[in-house]
Design an enzyme around this catalytic site. Structure first.
Site, PDB file in Angstrom:
ATOM      1  N   ARG A 277      37.559  35.318  35.333  1.00 23.11           N
ATOM      2  CA  ARG A 277      38.165  36.120  34.276  1.00 23.11           C
ATOM      3  C   ARG A 277      38.484  35.263  33.049  1.00 23.11           C
ATOM      4  NH1 ARG A 277      41.908  39.693  37.155  1.00 23.11           N
ATOM      5  NH2 ARG A 277      40.100  41.020  37.509  1.00 23.11           N
ATOM      6  N   GLY A 278      38.744  33.979  33.268  1.00 19.16           N
ATOM      7  CA  GLY A 278      39.022  33.087  32.148  1.00 19.16           C
ATOM      8  C   GLY A 278      37.832  32.966  31.218  1.00 19.16           C
TER       9      GLY A 278
END
Length: 339
Positions: A277-278
């Site tokens: 997700r980063g």
């Protein structure tokens, strides 16, 4: 309609304002979490930005702000619309979710009045329905009750609200930008909810005397004569609104080169983020910033500008490293981008 403090009149807090602009350009980023002291303009900035966004077109009479261009099946059977071809324009929704809100108020429930007066089972939409295609603002989000947090997690993941209770079976779209604010001294946010936010920013009470004086002056002028103060900043606010609208149109054609994706992945590995997700947030935020800056492609400049706000809330705790998350990211940026 309440008069909002102009976005362009907010003094300082540049990181918060930039994060809100990026989220407005690309709502898929996942919202903004703002941690900081009370009275630093958190709700003022979010409300001001929402008032600048171009009006949305909805199906006339629809209680869920449905998009006329979307599939009719996405709307609940009793949405209230009689003809999907009839449309109206309305301001972008901005909905406050109070701490004491009940589950019924948040997700919706049986319309008691219609049930008693007509003997009909009908759905009364909740705050999530009102926020669809707009903003859901949650002040002191770290004090929100756990069961409400669980509801928000489910809706944030699926993009729709499902209500199965009291003989009702309702499903309606619920996609919105969550803007949360809180004071870290009053408790931490649940990791599962914090991870759902695309960007996280920190705001502090200004320590510069001149800046503090200017904040007080502007707020006092706003309270003394709101229409005059808003009019004085209308031209600057209009520039911001046009900038957002142009960036939204430019976003699909803004390129993200492979070397930028490679640097984003290396940065996430360097700071030890969980999952991917980063990288996704870094890519989307940098692309939205490039669109705001009228750049045809993302460069290291945009990646560096959004890295801290995209990653500071995704770092694993390191008991051997007492430095703050922002410092750890800046250190990793220096290593990764210098390589």
């Amino acid at each position: 309609m309440a008069v909002c403090f102009p976005f362009s009149a907010i003094v300082g807090q540049d990181e918060m304002k930039l994060a809100l602009l990026i989220a407005a350009v690309d709502p898929a980023i996942g919202g903004v979490m703002v941690f900081g002291d009370r009275g630093t303009g958190k709700s003022t900035a979010a409300r001001a930005l929402a008032s600048l966004l171009p009006a949305i077109r909805t199906v006339a009479g629809c209680r869920f702000n449905c998009d006329p261009a979307s599939d009719a099946a996405g709307c609940a059977p009793d949405c209230g619309a009689t003809d999907r071809r009839a449309t109206v324009k309305c301001p972008v929704p901005f909905v406050d979710l109070p701490l004491g809100a009940t589950e019924d108020r948040v997700v919706g429930a049986l319309d008691i009045e219609r049930a008693l007066n007509r003997g009909e089972k009908a759905f009364e939409p909740g705050l999530l329905a009102r926020a669809h295609r707009g903003f859901l603002y949650i002040d002191e989000i770290n004090l929100l009750e756990d069961h409400i947090v669980d509801l928000l997690l489910d809706v944030a993941q699926s993009g729709e609200n499902i209500v199965e209770r009291e003989g009702l079976s309702i499903r309606h779209p619920a996609r919105f930008v969550i803007v949360g604010s809180g004071n870290p001294e009053e408790g931490e946010l649940r990791p599962q909810l914090l991870d759902r936010f695309g960007l996280s920013v920190e705001v502090k009470t200004p320590t510069d005397i001149a800046e503090r004086i200017e904040v007080v002056r502007r707020r006092d002028a706003f309270e003394q004569d709101r229409p005059a103060f808003v009019q004085a900043h209308a031209a600057e606010d209009q520039k911001v609104a046009k900038r957002i609208e142009a960036a939204r149109k430019r976003l699909p054609s803004t390129e993200v080169p492979d070397d930028i994706l490679r640097q984003a992945a290396r940065l996430c590995l360097a700071v030890g983020t969980d999952g991917l997700r980063g990288e996704l947030t870094l890519m989307r935020a940098a692309r939205a910033l490039a669109a705001l800056e009228r750049k045809p492609a993302v460069s290291e400049t945009q990646l560096r500008s959004v890295a801290t706000m995209a990653l500071r809330h995704r770092l694993r705790r390191n008991p051997l490293d007492e430095t703050g998350s922002s410092v750890r990211i800046e250190r990793a940026l220096a290593d990764v981008l210098a390589a």
